[in-house]
Design a protein around this motif. Structure first.
Motif, PDB file in Angstrom:
ATOM      1  N   VAL A 124     -29.238 -24.084  26.364  1.00  0.00           N
ATOM      2  CA  VAL A 124     -30.143 -24.772  25.991  1.00  0.00           C
ATOM      3  C   VAL A 124     -30.118 -24.938  24.357  1.00  0.00           C
ATOM      4  O   VAL A 124     -30.345 -26.403  23.995  1.00  0.00           O
ATOM      5  N   LEU A 125     -29.665 -24.383  23.453  1.00  0.00           N
ATOM      6  CA  LEU A 125     -29.425 -24.631  22.146  1.00  0.00           C
ATOM      7  C   LEU A 125     -28.281 -25.533  22.042  1.00  0.00           C
ATOM      8  O   LEU A 125     -28.350 -26.463  21.094  1.00  0.00           O
ATOM      9  N   ARG A 126     -27.137 -25.632  22.817  1.00  0.00           N
ATOM     10  CA  ARG A 126     -26.479 -26.754  22.853  1.00  0.00           C
ATOM     11  C   ARG A 126     -26.845 -28.110  23.111  1.00  0.00           C
ATOM     12  O   ARG A 126     -26.574 -28.914  22.522  1.00  0.00           O
ATOM     13  N   ASP A 127     -27.595 -28.232  24.256  1.00  0.00           N
ATOM     14  CA  ASP A 127     -28.073 -29.407  24.697  1.00  0.00           C
ATOM     15  C   ASP A 127     -28.910 -30.081  23.567  1.00  0.00           C
ATOM     16  O   ASP A 127     -29.370 -30.952  23.631  1.00  0.00           O
ATOM     17  N   ALA A 128     -29.865 -28.999  22.813  1.00  0.00           N
ATOM     18  CA  ALA A 128     -30.713 -29.359  21.773  1.00  0.00           C
ATOM     19  C   ALA A 128     -29.923 -29.775  20.541  1.00  0.00           C
ATOM     20  O   ALA A 128     -30.530 -30.520  19.730  1.00  0.00           O
ATOM     21  N   GLY A 129     -28.661 -29.769  20.501  1.00  0.00           N
ATOM     22  CA  GLY A 129     -27.764 -29.949  19.144  1.00  0.00           C
ATOM     23  C   GLY A 129     -27.986 -29.128  18.353  1.00  0.00           C
ATOM     24  O   GLY A 129     -27.639 -29.469  17.057  1.00  0.00           O
ATOM     25  N   LEU A 130     -28.416 -27.677  18.523  1.00  0.00           N
ATOM     26  CA  LEU A 130     -28.589 -26.838  17.646  1.00  0.00           C
ATOM     27  C   LEU A 130     -27.327 -25.836  17.351  1.00  0.00           C
ATOM     28  O   LEU A 130     -27.217 -25.324  16.107  1.00  0.00           O
ATOM     29  N   VAL A 131     -26.466 -25.775  18.262  1.00  0.00           N
ATOM     30  CA  VAL A 131     -25.213 -24.970  18.376  1.00  0.00           C
ATOM     31  C   VAL A 131     -24.057 -25.681  18.974  1.00  0.00           C
ATOM     32  O   VAL A 131     -24.375 -26.620  19.772  1.00  0.00           O
ATOM     33  N   ARG A 132     -23.053 -25.572  18.348  1.00  0.00           N
ATOM     34  CA  ARG A 132     -21.712 -26.249  19.107  1.00  0.00           C
ATOM     35  C   ARG A 132     -20.753 -25.134  19.673  1.00  0.00           C
ATOM     36  O   ARG A 132     -20.749 -23.876  19.007  1.00  0.00           O
ATOM     37  N   VAL A 133     -19.693 -25.355  20.513  1.00  0.00           N
ATOM     38  CA  VAL A 133     -18.801 -24.283  21.060  1.00  0.00           C
ATOM     39  C   VAL A 133     -17.660 -25.057  20.991  1.00  0.00           C
ATOM     40  O   VAL A 133     -17.242 -26.068  21.148  1.00  0.00           O
ATOM     41  N   ARG A 134     -16.802 -23.761  20.855  1.00  0.00           N
ATOM     42  CA  ARG A 134     -15.063 -24.264  20.720  1.00  0.00           C
ATOM     43  C   ARG A 134     -14.499 -23.385  21.426  1.00  0.00           C
ATOM     44  O   ARG A 134     -14.872 -21.989  21.456  1.00  0.00           O
ATOM     45  N   ALA A 135     -13.831 -23.774  22.206  1.00  0.00           N
ATOM     46  CA  ALA A 135     -12.942 -23.043  23.302  1.00  0.00           C
ATOM     47  C   ALA A 135     -11.654 -22.444  22.717  1.00  0.00           C
ATOM     48  O   ALA A 135     -11.152 -23.339  22.179  1.00  0.00           O
ATOM     49  N   GLU A 136     -11.276 -21.394  22.824  1.00  0.00           N
ATOM     50  CA  GLU A 136     -10.253 -20.603  22.362  1.00  0.00           C
ATOM     51  C   GLU A 136      -9.466 -19.915  23.755  1.00  0.00           C
ATOM     52  O   GLU A 136      -9.984 -18.921  23.585  1.00  0.00           O
ATOM     53  N   ILE A 192     -35.548 -30.270  20.620  1.00  0.00           N
ATOM     54  CA  ILE A 192     -35.292 -29.290  19.720  1.00  0.00           C
ATOM     55  C   ILE A 192     -36.231 -28.212  19.247  1.00  0.00           C
ATOM     56  O   ILE A 192     -35.894 -27.178  19.409  1.00  0.00           O
ATOM     57  N   PHE A 193     -37.677 -28.686  19.093  1.00  0.00           N
ATOM     58  CA  PHE A 193     -38.526 -27.849  19.205  1.00  0.00           C
ATOM     59  C   PHE A 193     -38.840 -26.782  20.257  1.00  0.00           C
ATOM     60  O   PHE A 193     -39.317 -25.650  20.162  1.00  0.00           O
ATOM     61  N   GLN A 194     -38.476 -27.339  21.236  1.00  0.00           N
ATOM     62  CA  GLN A 194     -38.896 -26.594  22.494  1.00  0.00           C
ATOM     63  C   GLN A 194     -37.780 -25.426  22.524  1.00  0.00           C
ATOM     64  O   GLN A 194     -37.894 -24.433  22.825  1.00  0.00           O
ATOM     65  N   ALA A 195     -36.265 -25.802  22.204  1.00  0.00           N
ATOM     66  CA  ALA A 195     -35.433 -24.808  21.940  1.00  0.00           C
ATOM     67  C   ALA A 195     -35.747 -23.793  20.846  1.00  0.00           C
ATOM     68  O   ALA A 195     -35.502 -22.525  21.145  1.00  0.00           O
ATOM     69  N   VAL A 214     -28.082 -14.751  28.344  1.00  0.00           N
ATOM     70  CA  VAL A 214     -27.977 -15.067  26.958  1.00  0.00           C
ATOM     71  C   VAL A 214     -26.934 -16.528  27.266  1.00  0.00           C
ATOM     72  O   VAL A 214     -27.193 -17.472  26.402  1.00  0.00           O
ATOM     73  N   SER A 215     -26.358 -16.917  28.250  1.00  0.00           N
ATOM     74  CA  SER A 215     -25.534 -18.073  28.325  1.00  0.00           C
ATOM     75  C   SER A 215     -26.384 -19.258  28.722  1.00  0.00           C
ATOM     76  O   SER A 215     -26.214 -20.254  27.835  1.00  0.00           O
ATOM     77  N   GLN A 216     -27.496 -18.725  29.249  1.00  0.00           N
ATOM     78  CA  GLN A 216     -28.353 -19.972  29.551  1.00  0.00           C
ATOM     79  C   GLN A 216     -29.168 -20.308  28.341  1.00  0.00           C
ATOM     80  O   GLN A 216     -29.351 -21.616  27.934  1.00  0.00           O
ATOM     81  N   HIS A 217     -29.456 -19.560  27.465  1.00  0.00           N
ATOM     82  CA  HIS A 217     -30.140 -19.690  26.081  1.00  0.00           C
ATOM     83  C   HIS A 217     -29.139 -20.642  25.136  1.00  0.00           C
ATOM     84  O   HIS A 217     -29.611 -21.332  24.482  1.00  0.00           O
ATOM     85  N   LEU A 218     -27.674 -20.037  25.236  1.00  0.00           N
ATOM     86  CA  LEU A 218     -26.771 -20.960  24.462  1.00  0.00           C
ATOM     87  C   LEU A 218     -26.732 -22.306  24.872  1.00  0.00           C
ATOM     88  O   LEU A 218     -26.525 -23.232  24.115  1.00  0.00           O
TER      89      LEU A 218
END
Length: 131
Positions: free
Chosen positions: A55-67, A8-11, A49-53
């Motif tokens: 990393v954030l997803r893997d750290a549990g800091l963001v979630r994604v929803r597909a539409e 988390i803190f690395q992200a 930017v996708s790679q940063h997203l």
């Protein structure tokens, strides 16, 4: 994903990822809007930017929803709560023991009252016998 504090803190250590978190903190945002906002601040490619997203997803800091073919990102409180708990532990490492210790103190007090009550009944009975 249940990432630990290190992940988390690395992200959070990257300024681009912190900016992304600020962007999605208020409300869910489409990936394209996130890319555009990040690119206004830094010369960065869409794949970066996708790679940063990710990393954030893997750290549990963001979630994604597909539409359909679009992806919407939002803040995920799970990672933030884990970071907060870890930091709180640093501030007060014995906090986890507070409730059990409070319960123990209550039981000790209850036992003292019970012993005092028993002793006063015994003493009261002895006084009556000696009178």
């Amino acid at each position: 994903m249940n990432a630990g504090p290190a992940e988390i803190f690395q992200a959070l250590a990257d300024p681009v990822r912190c900016h992304i978190l600020e962007l999605v903190a208020g409300d869910e945002r489409p990936a394209g809007a996130i890319v555009a906002a990040v690119r206004e601040r830094a010369a960065i490619s869409q794949p970066a930017v996708s790679q940063h997203l990710k990393v954030l997803r893997d750290a549990g800091l963001v979630r994604v929803r597909a539409e359909g073919t679009r992806r919407f990102y939002a803040l995920d409180r799970t990672g933030l709560d884990a970071a907060r708990e870890w930091l709180a532990h640093l501030i007060d490492p014995l906090a986890a023991f507070a409730q059990p210790l409070d319960a123990l103190a209550t039981e000790v007090a209850r036992g003292k009252r019970a012993r005092r009550g028993a002793n006063s009944q015994e003493s009261g009975g002895d006084v009556a016998k000696h009178a």
